[in-house]
Scaffold this active site. Structure first.
Site, PDB file in Angstrom:
ATOM      1  N   ASP A 139       1.237  -1.309  -0.042  1.00 46.42           N
ATOM      2  CA  ASP A 139       0.145  -0.111   0.091  1.00 46.42           C
ATOM      3  C   ASP A 139       1.260   1.274  -0.454  1.00 46.42           C
ATOM      4  O   ASP A 139       2.459   0.986   0.541  1.00 46.42           O
ATOM      5  CB  ASP A 139      -1.033  -0.268   0.711  1.00 46.42           C
ATOM      6  N   ASP A 144       0.172   4.830   1.259  1.00 48.13           N
ATOM      7  CA  ASP A 144      -0.718   6.039   1.638  1.00 48.13           C
ATOM      8  C   ASP A 144      -0.568   5.462   3.617  1.00 48.13           C
ATOM      9  O   ASP A 144      -1.220   4.000   3.398  1.00 48.13           O
ATOM     10  CB  ASP A 144      -1.966   6.715   1.618  1.00 48.13           C
TER      11      ASP A 144
END
Length: 297
Positions: free
Chosen positions: A88, A90
């Site tokens: 991922d 963020d």
């Protein structure tokens, strides 16, 4: 020994007494622990063990640590070094939520951040929440994207994680519910092989308030993990997925080593492995890399 418990703390902070306490916890669990193998002095150590499930061993260690800022990750000894990383972006590879930071330039950070938090904790459908947040930014100049990128910081350990895994022959992919504007730049900066995410639609130098379809969501992250594993001839056991939000849960659950990184409660509770205290270097230690093997990004 078929399993290994890895303990990771801040540099210089892993007290041997804490290691002994965790060994005792393994013994109390009915496991047979081996001798400690230090991956980095006073920072990371492997405790091999057998005769106990990995998840129970990690939970027993966390209990024994009594709140000390030490991460405990247990995994099978065989195949520890993964050949595919799907991460991922963020709050995982970068320190911020980039959409929330864009919203600051529209004076809407608090409102949009509240929606982001609910979505990442699994309280809202991801696609619906994404459409709602992006719609609030209609008419915002793309200058806000550039300004947001200028202040975006990489998570400590991110560059070393990617560089070390790639040097060991792994394929690295950034898979984000965020936007290609940022994933492309992060991928280039850190050396990811691939990046996949959502595309903000722009007309006349301004955001339209829409994203290109289909939305890159929770299902797409899992599909990316499985597709890249297949394309590279890898079993799922040879994969590592890491993230912090509810849209990461499926890929974290499917990966050979799925890690909840400083994650939302729903994610931390569901993941087989978690990093709550240290940085992304913990993912290298969990694979058995020694500090002397780390590559700089």
């Amino acid at each position: 020994m078929p399993h290994i418990l890895t303990l990771v703390a801040a540099p210089g902070a892993l007290d041997p007494a804490l290691v002994s306490r965790c060994r005792a916890a393994l013994t109390a669990l009915g496991a047979t622990p081996g001798a400690p193998d230090w991956l980095a002095e006073a920072e990371a150590v492997d405790l091999p063990f057998e005769n106990a499930p990995a998840e129970l061993a990690a939970a027993a260690a966390r209990t024994a640590l009594e709140g000390a800022p030490v991460d405990a990750i247990a995994s099978p000894a065989e195949g520890r070094r993964k050949k595919l990383l799907v991460a991922d972006m963020d709050s995982t590879i970068v320190t911020s939520e980039t959409l929330d930071e864009i919203a600051a330039y529209a004076g809407l950070k608090d409102q949009i951040a509240a929606i982001t938090a609910r979505s990442m904790n699994g309280e809202l459908d991801f696609a619906q929440a994404l459409h709602a947040r992006v719609a609030m930014l209609a008419g915002l100049s793309v200058d806000a994207l550039e300004a947001t990128w200028a202040t975006t910081e990489m998570m400590p350990g991110a560059a070393t994680l990617v560089a070390t895994m790639r040097a060991d022959g792994a394929v690295c992919c950034l898979a984000s519910g965020g936007f290609t504007f940022f994933t492309g730049r992060v991928a280039q900066k850190l050396g990811f092989d691939h990046h996949v995410s959502n595309t903000l639609l722009i007309e006349g130098g301004k955001l339209t308030g829409k994203v290109a379809e289909p939305v890159f969501d929770r299902n797409a992250k899992l599909a990316t993990l499985t597709r890249l594993a297949t394309e590279n001839g890898l079993p799922m056991a040879a994969t590592l997925a890491v993230g912090d939000g509810a849209n990461d849960l499926d890929m974290i659950g499917a990966a050979g080593l799925g890690v909840a990184y400083r994650a939302k409660p729903i994610v931390a509770a569901a993941a087989r492995a978690r990093v709550d205290h240290t940085d992304l270097l913990a993912l290298l230690y969990a694979q058995g890399f020694r500090r002397t093997e780390f590559r700089t990004g």
